[in-house]
Design a protein around this motif. Sequence first.
Motif, PDB file in Angstrom:
ATOM      1  N   GLU A  81       0.836  -1.221  -0.152  1.00 40.09           N
ATOM      2  CA  GLU A  81      -0.046  -0.139  -0.110  1.00 40.09           C
ATOM      3  C   GLU A  81       1.065   1.385   0.096  1.00 40.09           C
ATOM      4  N   LEU A  82       2.263   1.115  -0.237  1.00 42.70           N
ATOM      5  CA  LEU A  82       3.057   2.252  -0.138  1.00 42.70           C
ATOM      6  C   LEU A  82       3.579   2.446  -1.492  1.00 42.70           C
ATOM      7  N   SER A  83       4.030   3.773  -1.662  1.00 43.98           N
ATOM      8  CA  SER A  83       4.676   4.209  -3.161  1.00 43.98           C
ATOM      9  C   SER A  83       6.213   3.652  -3.056  1.00 43.98           C
ATOM     10  N   GLY A  84       6.712   3.835  -3.984  1.00 41.47           N
ATOM     11  CA  GLY A  84       8.059   3.534  -3.980  1.00 41.47           C
ATOM     12  C   GLY A  84       8.929   4.206  -3.122  1.00 41.47           C
ATOM     13  N   GLY A  85       8.628   5.434  -2.983  1.00 31.30           N
ATOM     14  CA  GLY A  85       9.477   6.179  -2.221  1.00 31.30           C
ATOM     15  C   GLY A  85       9.455   6.054  -0.681  1.00 31.30           C
ATOM     16  N   GLN A  86       8.165   5.647  -0.340  1.00 34.25           N
ATOM     17  CA  GLN A  86       7.884   5.278   1.052  1.00 34.25           C
ATOM     18  C   GLN A  86       8.530   3.893   1.359  1.00 34.25           C
ATOM     19  N   ARG A  87       8.365   3.032   0.562  1.00 31.70           N
ATOM     20  CA  ARG A  87       9.115   1.612   0.746  1.00 31.70           C
ATOM     21  C   ARG A  87      10.513   1.864   1.169  1.00 31.70           C
ATOM     22  N   GLN A  88      11.156   2.614   0.159  1.00 33.00           N
ATOM     23  CA  GLN A  88      12.535   2.721   0.297  1.00 33.00           C
ATOM     24  C   GLN A  88      12.845   3.525   2.055  1.00 33.00           C
ATOM     25  N   ARG A  89      11.872   4.326   2.293  1.00 42.00           N
ATOM     26  CA  ARG A  89      11.935   4.741   3.635  1.00 42.00           C
ATOM     27  C   ARG A  89      11.755   3.798   4.526  1.00 42.00           C
ATOM     28  N   VAL A  90      10.765   2.909   4.188  1.00 36.20           N
ATOM     29  CA  VAL A  90      10.764   1.880   5.364  1.00 36.20           C
ATOM     30  C   VAL A  90      12.026   1.025   5.493  1.00 36.20           C
ATOM     31  N   ALA A  91      12.601   0.713   4.136  1.00 39.40           N
ATOM     32  CA  ALA A  91      13.867  -0.187   4.097  1.00 39.40           C
ATOM     33  C   ALA A  91      15.007   0.479   5.214  1.00 39.40           C
ATOM     34  N   MET A  92      14.868   2.002   4.879  1.00 45.42           N
ATOM     35  CA  MET A  92      15.833   2.625   5.847  1.00 45.42           C
ATOM     36  C   MET A  92      15.569   2.531   7.150  1.00 45.42           C
ATOM     37  N   GLY A  93      14.197   2.719   7.556  1.00 45.41           N
ATOM     38  CA  GLY A  93      13.827   2.550   8.809  1.00 45.41           C
ATOM     39  C   GLY A  93      14.242   1.384   9.578  1.00 45.41           C
ATOM     40  N   ARG A  94      13.932   0.464   8.765  1.00 47.54           N
ATOM     41  CA  ARG A  94      14.298  -1.061   9.392  1.00 47.54           C
ATOM     42  C   ARG A  94      15.769  -1.132   9.657  1.00 47.54           C
ATOM     43  N   ALA A  95      16.554  -0.478   8.673  1.00 48.07           N
ATOM     44  CA  ALA A  95      17.916  -0.425   9.096  1.00 48.07           C
ATOM     45  C   ALA A  95      18.329   0.601  10.345  1.00 48.07           C
ATOM     46  N   ILE A  96      17.820   1.593  10.259  1.00 43.30           N
ATOM     47  CA  ILE A  96      18.110   2.360  11.519  1.00 43.30           C
ATOM     48  C   ILE A  96      17.575   2.193  12.997  1.00 43.30           C
ATOM     49  N   VAL A  97      16.505   1.632  13.008  1.00 42.73           N
ATOM     50  CA  VAL A  97      16.053   1.023  14.269  1.00 42.73           C
ATOM     51  C   VAL A  97      16.908   0.270  15.015  1.00 42.73           C
ATOM     52  N   ARG A  98      17.780  -0.421  14.147  1.00 45.48           N
ATOM     53  CA  ARG A  98      18.618  -1.417  15.107  1.00 45.48           C
ATOM     54  C   ARG A  98      19.855  -0.885  15.868  1.00 45.48           C
ATOM     55  N   SER A  99      20.068   0.432  15.296  1.00 43.32           N
ATOM     56  CA  SER A  99      21.364   1.314  15.536  1.00 43.32           C
ATOM     57  C   SER A  99      22.585   0.311  15.414  1.00 43.32           C
TER      58      SER A  99
END
Lengths: 359, 315
Positions: A134-152
Motif C-alpha cells: 500500500e506504499l509508493s516506491g519512495g515510502q517503501r524505500q523509507r521503510v527499508a531505511m527505517g528497518r536499518a536505523i531502528v537497530r542502531s
Amino acid sequence: MANVELTNVRKVYGSSVEAVKGINIAIDDGALCVLVGPSGCGKSTLLRMIAGLESITDGTVKIDNKLVNDLGPAERDIAMVFQNYALYPHMKVYDNMAYGLRNRGMPKDQIDKRVKDAAQILELTQLLERRPKELSGGQRQRVAMGRAIVRSPKVFLFDEPLSNLDAKLRGQMRVEIKNLQRQLGVTSVYVTHDQLEAMTLADILVVMNAGSVEQIGAPLDIYEKPASTFVASFIGAPPMNLVPVTADGSGLVLGDGTRIGAEGLVIPGNGALIGFRPEDLEVSAGTDTHAGGLALDLKVLGVEPVGAESYVYGMVGGERVVVRVPGRSTSQTEDHLRVIIPADKLHLFGTDGKRISSE
Amino acid sequence: MVTAPSVILRAGLFTNGTFMASSTRVTFPNKLLPYVLLAPQLAITAIFFYWPASQAIYQSVLREDPFGLSTQFVGLDNFRRVLGDPNYLNSLQVTLIFSVATALIAMALALLLAVMADKVIRGKGIYRTLMIWPYAVAPAIAGMLWLFLFNPSMGTLAYLVRSTGYNWDPLLNGDQAMVLIVSAAAWKQISYNFLFFVAGLQSIPKSLIEAAAIDGAGETKRFWTIVFPLLAPTTFFLLVVNTVYAFFDTFGIIHAVTGGGPGKATETLVYKVYNDGFVNLILGDSAAQSVILMIIVIGLTAIQFRYVERKVHYG
C-alpha cells in the motif's frame, strides 16, 4: 560506530571464476564509502561479503577491529538496505521495522520507542499500520531505511537502494540518505553503478572494475585525477574524451595523421592517450593558440541542447569527442571549431590505460 | 442494455481486435466469436458435469428397481432414509477422518520435501523429477502397490512390521486399514503438492530471506515468520485441491486396498455411493447420497474461500 577494514579480500566461485580479486579498503568510523563500477565488477559481491551473505574465499573483513569472517550476518551487527527493499510483504510497516528488534529479544516498550523514533525521523508515522504494497516506491524505500536505523547497527550497507526509483525521487532520496547518514554518524558502505550518486554521496569513493579496485579516494580527487582511462571514462557525465596520440621526430600525431603542436608535452615512445573533460574545453574563434595548452580542430557531428548547457559532438583526429558549452550552442553540423585544452586540464594516459603523472 | 461481449484477457495476448489502452479488457469486433471460443469448454462442462449432476438430482427423488422396470416418484424419501441411516453417518465420519488426515499429511510432507529440495544445489532437476513421478501412477495401481507392500499375508513391509511383534493386520483392524489408505492416498498426492510448494518457495525473493537473516532470525524462525506466511496462497490453494482430492479422487485407492472394509471402517462417502448404487443397485439412495455429497463439497469450498482465504496474504 565502527570502522570497516578489508584486507586482500577475494571471492572465487567454483574453482576458477574470480569475482573479487584481492581488495584492500579501510573505511573510517562514520564515513560513507561508495563502491561504484559497471555491472559485474564485483561491487555487490563485496558488499554481500561484508554483510556475511557471501562467504569470503580469502582475506579478512574486520568491523570495529574485530574479525568477522566466520560470523553470520546477524552477529556482525550490520543493517542492509536491499535494491528491491526486501520488505516483508505480509507485515505492517511497524512490524517490518520491529522484526529485527523482536528477534533480538528487546523489551516491547523499547521496541515501540525505537520504531516510533525512526518513523518520526523518516516521516513514516502515518504509515505504520500499512502494508508494503500500500506504499509508493519512495515510502517503501523509507521503510527499508527505517528497518536499518531502528537497530542502531555498527554499519549500514546499501545495495543500489535508489535504482528502483524514478529520477526525481532518486535525487531527493539521495540527499536524504546523505543527511541521515551524517546525522546518525554510522559508518556506511554504499554500492551503486550510478556515477552521479557515487560522486555526491561518497566521503570515500572506490571505483571498481572486473573484480579489482581501480582507484580509491575522495570523489573530487578522483574526478580531477583519474588513475586510469577506465576511471576517467566512468566518472563524469558525459565521460572524459580520450584521443590517442603518437610522437614522431617533429611532434605529435593524432590517429588520422593530423599533426598537433604541443610544447612541453612528453609522450612515451609507444604513444599515449590524451584525456580532457567535455567541460574543460574552450571553444575559440580563428586559429588562436594557447600558452601551454593544446589546440585541436573539431568537426561538428551534432549538437544536443539539454537546457542549461549544450553538448557538441564532434571528431578530433578520427576520434569522437564531446564538448560541453554553456547555454545554447551556435554550432551547426559540419562546422569546424577550434577547441583549446588548457595545460592544467590535460590528462595523459599510457597505452596500458594508466595515468602518466604530469608532475 | 446490450453491450458488446467482452472477455478479460492478459494484455498482449490478443494483438488484433480493439485493444483498449491501459486496460486488459479486450472487446471483440464480432459478437459471435467470444461464444464460439467459449463453446468447447462450455460443452464439456455441460455434458460431463451439469448433465450427470442433473441426472443425479432427478434420480434422487425416484425409487427404481435394479432393472429399471418400475420407477416411482418418492419426493425426499430417499434423503430421509439416507440421513437416518447409521451406516451413512459412519461413512461421513470415516470421510472426515480420511480427508483431514490425507490432506494434512500430504501437504506437510510435501512442504518438508520442498523446503529440503530448495536447499539441494547439485542435481536439483533429477531430485525434483524423481519426486514428481508418483503423481503419474494411476490411483488403482498406487493402491495395489501399497496393498502388496502391506498385505499381512504377502506384503514385504507387512512382514517386517509383523516381525517387530506388532500385530499388523489391516484386513481385520479398521484403524490399520485407515492408516494404510491414508498413507497410499497421501503418498500419491505428495508429488502434486511438492511441485506447487517448490514453485511457491521459488517465488519468494531471496533478499527477503537474507534480510531476515540480517534481522537476526534463525533458520526455523525465518521459516515460520517469513517463508510459511508467504506460502499462504499456495497452501490455501492446495488445501482446497487436497480436500477435493481426498473426497473424490481416492476411490481407486480405497477400492484396490480395502474395498471399504474391514466392515465399513474405510467406506468413504464416495465409496458408499458406488457400493449402494453399483453393487447393491439401490439407485435412489445412491443418487441421494451423491446430491448430499455435492452439497457438502460446495459448502466446504465456500467455507474455505470465505474464512480460510481471509488469512491468506497475496504478496
